[in-house]
Scaffold this active site. Sequence first.
Site, PDB file in Angstrom:
ATOM      1  NE  ARG A 166      -3.760  -2.097  -0.058  1.00  0.00           N
ATOM      2  CZ  ARG A 166      -3.331  -3.228  -0.603  1.00  0.00           C
ATOM      3  NH1 ARG A 166      -2.171  -3.281  -1.234  1.00  0.00           N
ATOM      4  NH2 ARG A 166      -4.076  -4.295  -0.577  1.00  0.00           N
ATOM      5  CB  SER A 246      -8.897  -0.907   4.159  1.00  0.00           C
ATOM      6  OG  SER A 246      -9.400  -2.099   3.626  1.00  0.00           O
ATOM      7  CD  GLU A 347      -5.677   0.875   2.249  1.00  0.00           C
ATOM      8  OE1 GLU A 347      -5.525  -0.130   2.967  1.00  0.00           O
ATOM      9  OE2 GLU A 347      -6.335   0.871   1.187  1.00  0.00           O
TER      10      GLU A 347
HETATM   11  C1  LIG Z   1     -15.597   0.645  -1.248  1.00  0.00           C
HETATM   12  C2  LIG Z   1     -14.113   0.790  -1.437  1.00  0.00           C
HETATM   13  C3  LIG Z   1     -13.312  -0.333  -1.604  1.00  0.00           C
HETATM   14  C4  LIG Z   1     -11.924  -0.203  -1.788  1.00  0.00           C
HETATM   15  N1  LIG Z   1     -11.160  -1.329  -1.941  1.00  0.00           N
HETATM   16  C5  LIG Z   1      -9.819  -1.223  -2.127  1.00  0.00           C
HETATM   17  C6  LIG Z   1      -9.009  -2.394  -2.293  1.00  0.00           C
HETATM   18  O1  LIG Z   1      -9.500  -3.520  -2.306  1.00  0.00           O
HETATM   19  N2  LIG Z   1      -7.669  -2.235  -2.444  1.00  0.00           N
HETATM   20  C7  LIG Z   1      -7.086  -0.995  -2.460  1.00  0.00           C
HETATM   21  O2  LIG Z   1      -5.865  -0.932  -2.603  1.00  0.00           O
HETATM   22  N3  LIG Z   1      -7.829   0.129  -2.320  1.00  0.00           N
HETATM   23  C8  LIG Z   1      -9.177   0.048  -2.148  1.00  0.00           C
HETATM   24  N4  LIG Z   1      -9.934   1.177  -1.976  1.00  0.00           N
HETATM   25  C9  LIG Z   1      -9.280   2.493  -1.957  1.00  0.00           C
HETATM   26  C10 LIG Z   1      -9.311   3.232  -3.313  1.00  0.00           C
HETATM   27  O3  LIG Z   1     -10.357   2.780  -4.112  1.00  0.00           O
HETATM   28  C11 LIG Z   1      -8.015   3.067  -4.084  1.00  0.00           C
HETATM   29  O4  LIG Z   1      -6.933   3.546  -3.327  1.00  0.00           O
HETATM   30  C12 LIG Z   1      -8.062   3.814  -5.421  1.00  0.00           C
HETATM   31  O5  LIG Z   1      -6.926   3.518  -6.189  1.00  0.00           O
HETATM   32  C13 LIG Z   1      -8.171   5.332  -5.259  1.00  0.00           C
HETATM   33  O6  LIG Z   1      -8.443   5.848  -6.535  1.00  0.00           O
HETATM   34  P1  LIG Z   1      -9.096   7.257  -6.733  1.00  0.00           P
HETATM   35  O7  LIG Z   1      -9.043   7.571  -8.182  1.00  0.00           O
HETATM   36  O8  LIG Z   1     -10.433   7.294  -6.099  1.00  0.00           O
HETATM   37  O9  LIG Z   1      -8.064   8.177  -5.948  1.00  0.00           O
HETATM   38  P2  LIG Z   1      -8.388   9.459  -5.023  1.00  0.00           P
HETATM   39  O10 LIG Z   1      -9.111   9.027  -3.799  1.00  0.00           O
HETATM   40  O11 LIG Z   1      -9.013  10.533  -5.839  1.00  0.00           O
HETATM   41  O12 LIG Z   1      -6.903   9.894  -4.618  1.00  0.00           O
HETATM   42  C14 LIG Z   1      -6.144   9.108  -3.738  1.00  0.00           C
HETATM   43  C15 LIG Z   1      -4.723   9.675  -3.652  1.00  0.00           C
HETATM   44  O13 LIG Z   1      -4.058   9.492  -4.890  1.00  0.00           O
HETATM   45  C16 LIG Z   1      -3.676  10.756  -5.435  1.00  0.00           C
HETATM   46  N5  LIG Z   1      -3.893  10.692  -6.884  1.00  0.00           N
HETATM   47  C17 LIG Z   1      -5.026  10.323  -7.529  1.00  0.00           C
HETATM   48  N6  LIG Z   1      -4.825  10.350  -8.853  1.00  0.00           N
HETATM   49  C18 LIG Z   1      -3.559  10.763  -9.059  1.00  0.00           C
HETATM   50  C19 LIG Z   1      -2.768  11.010 -10.221  1.00  0.00           C
HETATM   51  N7  LIG Z   1      -3.233  10.839 -11.460  1.00  0.00           N
HETATM   52  N8  LIG Z   1      -1.481  11.439 -10.040  1.00  0.00           N
HETATM   53  C20 LIG Z   1      -0.984  11.634  -8.795  1.00  0.00           C
HETATM   54  N9  LIG Z   1      -1.687  11.421  -7.671  1.00  0.00           N
HETATM   55  C21 LIG Z   1      -2.958  10.985  -7.806  1.00  0.00           C
HETATM   56  C22 LIG Z   1      -4.577  11.773  -4.763  1.00  0.00           C
HETATM   57  O14 LIG Z   1      -3.980  13.067  -4.763  1.00  0.00           O
HETATM   58  C23 LIG Z   1      -4.707  11.184  -3.376  1.00  0.00           C
HETATM   59  O15 LIG Z   1      -3.558  11.470  -2.605  1.00  0.00           O
HETATM   60  C24 LIG Z   1     -11.330   1.082  -1.801  1.00  0.00           C
HETATM   61  C25 LIG Z   1     -12.147   2.221  -1.629  1.00  0.00           C
HETATM   62  C26 LIG Z   1     -13.520   2.071  -1.450  1.00  0.00           C
HETATM   63  C27 LIG Z   1     -14.376   3.290  -1.288  1.00  0.00           C
END
Ligand SMILES: Cc1cc2nc3c(=O)[nH]c(=O)nc-3n(C[C@H](O)[C@H](O)[C@H](O)COP(=O)(O)OP(=O)(O)OC[C@H]3O[C@@H](n4cnc5c(N)ncnc54)[C@H](O)[C@@H]3O)c2cc1C
Length: 355
Positions: A166, A246, A347
């Site tokens: 992570r 998480s 996380e």
């Molecule tokens: C119901 C649920 C289930 C989930 N299950 C999992 C799982 O099984 N495994 C897991 O690892 N995660 C899980 N997650 C967490 C999340 O979905 C992941 O971390 C996902 O990759 C975040 O993507 P996002 O586009 O929503 O990022 P955001 O929430 O928009 O951003 C997260 C971080 O990444 C940065 N970021 C986003 N895009 C970029 C970019 N293009 N360049 C630089 N920085 C960037 C943001 O600035 C921020 O710091 C879950 C979340 C939810 C709500």
Amino acid sequence: MIVREQVPLAGCTTLGLGGPAARFAEAVTDADVVAAVREADQRGEPVLVLGGGSNLLVADEGFDGTVVRVGTRGISEVPGGPDGLATVRVAAGEDWDGVVRWAIARGLSGLECLSGIPGLAGATPIQNVGAYGQEVSATIVAVRGWDRQAGELAELTDAECGFGYRTSVFKEGSQAGRFVVLEVIFRLTRDPRSAPVRYAELAGVLGAAEGDRVPLADARDAVLRLRRGKGMVLDPADPDTRSAGSFFTNPVLTPGQFERLESAVAAGTRIPRWPAPGGQVKVPAAWLIDQAGFTKGYPGGPGPRISGKHTLALVNPGDATADSLVALAREIRDGVLTRFGVELAAEATLIGLKL
Ligand SMILES: Cc1cc2nc3c(=O)[nH]c(=O)nc-3n(C[C@H](O)[C@H](O)[C@H](O)COP(=O)(O)OP(=O)(O)OC[C@H]3O[C@@H](n4cnc5c(N)ncnc54)[C@H](O)[C@@H]3O)c2cc1C
């Protein structure tokens, strides 16, 4: 590019929390993303790169800077390349689960266990997204992005991404926040079967043994079924999915720390665990939280609570604030520390808040 002011962020996050962004830029091309970030950097303003908002807890006060929402699109297979392997380039703004479906439909193996994870492709390298025995680091060969420090485009190899459990160089350490991900390049295997199943619970649901390969669609269906049972697939009809997934990472303990944990639990209790690199031991945070007395649905009543389906997810049923949710997170962290001497880390990415 559309730039607006005082845009509420709650609607841009899966937790449904967060006050307004001073400026909010919708970037739909790489050039827009770079321009929005570069201009904010030149003005000396804080920048928040926003994907699907599924790993974010934003303060009630909002974000006093520029939010750049990444809306770039495009998935393509690079022609040629080694036999049996496919190089796939994915724009940062592509919906992640759409990428997984795209790969499965083309008989490309390596992402199937990452089905149902919300958010955008560009965020997957940030915390080395993983689930059910797979992590994106196993298939990412390079990440192309904007280097805010050097003021130029850059391509990082998988080794340069510094992936760990992570985490990555994008998330932690001296380079955190330096790169804006524009494109992720994956190397997938041409095989209608999944990568070897590495997760006991998934193998059980599939009726397979660990190490077996199963049809890609079967792996996806089984993962989605397991995830839905835990409230881990976004569903507007299921309030337990109004989370950031998480909230805490699973702590990775040295052998000495693990021994101390064993001495803190009742004799004869088997602590669930997974082996971690360097002889370390990974312990499920959900188990520690539950054993410390914070069970599903805690604390009950109005305000934020632990999901009714998964102890690791903190949920906003609709009437929480970011302050109240982080207060619950602190209570859980402190309770686990007092009970077991293990400090849980977030996380989720906290913006304008500290755990
Ligand atoms: C119901 C649920 C289930 C989930 N299950 C999992 C799982 O099984 N495994 C897991 O690892 N995660 C899980 N997650 C967490 C999340 O979905 C992941 O971390 C996902 O990759 C975040 O993507 P996002 O586009 O929503 O990022 P955001 O929430 O928009 O951003 C997260 C971080 O990444 C940065 N970021 C986003 N895009 C970029 C970019 N293009 N360049 C630089 N920085 C960037 C943001 O600035 C921020 O710091 C879950 C979340 C939810 C709500």
